[in-house]
Design a protein around this motif. Structure first.
Motif, PDB file in Angstrom:
ATOM      1  N   GLY A  84      -8.134 -38.513  21.512  1.00 50.23           N
ATOM      2  CA  GLY A  84      -6.937 -37.821  21.992  1.00 50.23           C
ATOM      3  C   GLY A  84      -7.049 -36.317  21.821  1.00 50.23           C
ATOM      4  N   ALA A  85      -7.554 -35.887  20.646  1.00 51.29           N
ATOM      5  CA  ALA A  85      -7.708 -34.444  20.393  1.00 51.29           C
ATOM      6  C   ALA A  85      -8.737 -33.847  21.357  1.00 51.29           C
ATOM      7  CB  ALA A  85      -8.130 -34.214  18.944  1.00 51.29           C
ATOM      8  N   LEU A  86      -9.867 -34.534  21.514  1.00 53.19           N
ATOM      9  CA  LEU A  86     -10.892 -34.047  22.456  1.00 53.19           C
ATOM     10  C   LEU A  86     -10.356 -34.120  23.888  1.00 53.19           C
ATOM     11  CD1 LEU A  86     -14.115 -35.728  20.971  1.00 53.19           C
ATOM     12  CD2 LEU A  86     -13.319 -33.375  20.615  1.00 53.19           C
ATOM     13  N   GLY A  87      -9.565 -35.164  24.168  1.00 50.92           N
ATOM     14  CA  GLY A  87      -8.988 -35.332  25.505  1.00 50.92           C
ATOM     15  C   GLY A  87      -8.121 -34.139  25.896  1.00 50.92           C
ATOM     16  N   HIS A  88      -7.362 -33.620  24.920  1.00 54.95           N
ATOM     17  CA  HIS A  88      -6.527 -32.438  25.172  1.00 54.95           C
ATOM     18  C   HIS A  88      -7.410 -31.257  25.606  1.00 54.95           C
ATOM     19  CE1 HIS A  88      -3.305 -29.415  24.295  1.00 54.95           C
ATOM     20  NE2 HIS A  88      -4.346 -28.681  23.944  1.00 54.95           N
ATOM     21  N   GLU A  89      -8.524 -31.053  24.910  1.00 51.03           N
ATOM     22  CA  GLU A  89      -9.419 -29.929  25.235  1.00 51.03           C
ATOM     23  C   GLU A  89     -10.142 -30.175  26.564  1.00 51.03           C
ATOM     24  OE1 GLU A  89      -8.982 -27.360  23.547  1.00 51.03           O
ATOM     25  OE2 GLU A  89      -7.859 -28.327  21.941  1.00 51.03           O
ATOM     26  N   ILE A  90     -10.578 -31.425  26.769  1.00 52.13           N
ATOM     27  CA  ILE A  90     -11.231 -31.782  28.039  1.00 52.13           C
ATOM     28  C   ILE A  90     -10.275 -31.487  29.200  1.00 52.13           C
ATOM     29  CG2 ILE A  90     -12.032 -33.753  29.430  1.00 52.13           C
ATOM     30  CD1 ILE A  90     -13.086 -34.929  26.674  1.00 52.13           C
ATOM     31  N   ALA A  91      -8.983 -31.790  28.980  1.00 50.18           N
ATOM     32  CA  ALA A  91      -7.980 -31.553  30.026  1.00 50.18           C
ATOM     33  C   ALA A  91      -7.893 -30.062  30.373  1.00 50.18           C
ATOM     34  CB  ALA A  91      -6.619 -32.083  29.578  1.00 50.18           C
TER      35      ALA A  91
END
Lengths: 152, 287
Positions: free
Chosen positions: B133-140
């Motif tokens: 989820g944390a990486l997903g925020h940055e990927i977004a």
């Protein structure tokens, strides 16, 4: 992949019991579901113990009663001690507090940074291939989920 | 650099333009813009420029904190990150992930597929789903080109035109980036990463990030759990200072994210993968 492990991975995630506070009027429900039976009403400020989390719900104990609460209705800091905000709504601490022995990355560190292009290029060293990422996901029983209609 | 740009310019428009009287009437910015279009047609749609901007942005952040020297942990974070990024609209970027060796609690994205998470944040997570989820925020942020657009907006046409021509030069191995150019862009990066993106960009990254983690098969509420954890950390230690300066309050982000809980619930109960995460962190912490 062992079936029992997959079952374990998909169940509620037990967490070390942690005190949380209700931040908006809500209900304690019998199961983690918006349609579940309401066990009791919870008032803002009420203290609960978090036992586990499943999806957007947290299993809590309040006055010896167990049930589930929407996670957005809970906060982990005591009421009135809203972190990051001073009285009047101004944001707290814009400067990193200098603490001995703590390596920080604050605004000052960023302003003083000398760009390290070699380090940026070096990140490729540990980069995964798509094939490796898929195998890694498969090892934990992860599959790309079908995207719900409304997200397409 | 000026000489090289002039040479490229001359090559693009030919001696006729240089020698002709109308050369003096040409607007320089327009000429550079046309040159950029010409190059774009040759090297592809602006990807080289994005990579070059991202490289300097990542280099600036890495100048403030180095990656941890823990190959197993770095490899693990790269696999989780790429698996999530593969579910995005930009699966083919050269995604690179790293753990920064700092106690500060934060994570960063840079254009072109760079994602950096601090050791301080990693140590506060409880499962691979939360990491996703944390990486997903940055990927977004990368997928939605938030930093790219902000840097393009702020850096000005001239810097971008210079960078674009430098990127082309580098792609054909003819030159290294001009130190002055790196300095100018890095200054913009420092300003942006100290001040933060628009709040609306952060909320958008939360929504897409949670959905990317869910598409990857993870519990869709991993990011929500991270935000709740952040909300519970005493900010007076200073570890959260830059995060608070650059993002809406975690409680506000959690409340906003929970507004799309119907869409997150549509993925059903998915894996948190806490055992594998715990094993990786235990191996990292072992002296």
């Amino acid at each position: 992949m062992k079936r029992w492990l997959i079952a374990l991975l998909c169940g509620p995630l037990p967490v070390a019991a942690q005190t949380a506070y209700v931040n908006t009027a809500t209900q304690l429900r019998a199961t983690p579901n918006a349609d579940a039976e309401v066990l009791r009403a919870l008032e803002p400020g009420a203290a609960v113990e978090i036992r586990a989390r499943q999806g957007g719900w947290e299993q809590v104990t309040v006055s010896s009663q167990n049930g589930w609460v929407r996670m957005s209705a809970l906060q982990l800091h005591a009421p009135g001690s809203a972190p990051g905000v001073l009285e009047g709504g101004r944001q707290f601490a814009t400067q990193t507090v200098a603490t001995t022995g703590v390596r920080g990355l604050g605004e000052g560190d960023l302003q003083n940074a000398v760009p390290d292009l070699a380090a940026a290029d070096g990140l490729a060293t540990y980069a995964a291939t798509a094939e490796q990422a898929r195998a890694f996901a498969g090892d934990a029983g992860l599959h790309a989920a079908a995207i719900p209609k409304e997200d397409r | 650099m000026a000489v090289k740009r002039f040479a490229l310019w001359a090559a693009a428009f030919g001696a006729v333009v240089i020698c002709g009287a109308q050369a003096f009437d040409l607007d320089l910015n327009r000429a550079l813009g046309e040159l950029k279009n010409l190059k774009t047609a040759v090297i592809g749609p602006d990807l080289q420029e994005e990579e070059e901007i991202g490289r300097v942005a990542a280099a600036t952040l890495l100048g403030a904190a180095h990656p941890v020297s823990a190959p197993a942990l770095e490899a693990y974070v790269n696999k989780v990150g790429l698996w999530v990024a593969l579910q995005s609209e930009r699966p083919d970027l050269p995604w690179r992930f790293a753990v920064l060796d700092t106690d500060s609690i934060n994570a960063f994205a840079a254009p072109g597929g760079y994602v950096l998470i601090t050791r301080g944040l990693l140590m506060h997570l409880h499962s691979e789903a939360e990491l996703a989820g944390a990486l997903g925020h940055e990927i977004a942020h990368v997928v939605l080109k938030h930093h790219l657009h902000a840097l393009r907006r702020e850096a000005g046409t001239q810097l971008m035109a210079d960078l674009s021509s430098e990127a082309v030069a580098r792609s054909s191995a003819r030159a290294h980036l001009d130190p002055q150019l790196i300095g100018a862009l890095s200054g913009q990066v420092k300003t942006l990463y100290s001040r933060g993106l628009d709040k609306s960009d952060e909320y958008a990254a939360d929504q897409l990030g949670a959905q990317l983690a869910a598409r990857a098969g993870y519990d869709p509420y991993g990011l929500a759990a991270v935000l709740q954890t952040l909300d519970g950390i005493d900010p007076s230690t200073g570890a959260l200072a830059l995060l608070y300066r650059t993002h809406p309050r975690p409680a506000d982000r959690l409340a906003a994210l929970m507004k799309i809980s119907d869409r997150l619930d549509a993925y059903g109960a998915q894996a948190t993968v806490s055992e594998r995460f715990d094993a990786q962190l235990a191996a990292f912490k072992k002296p």
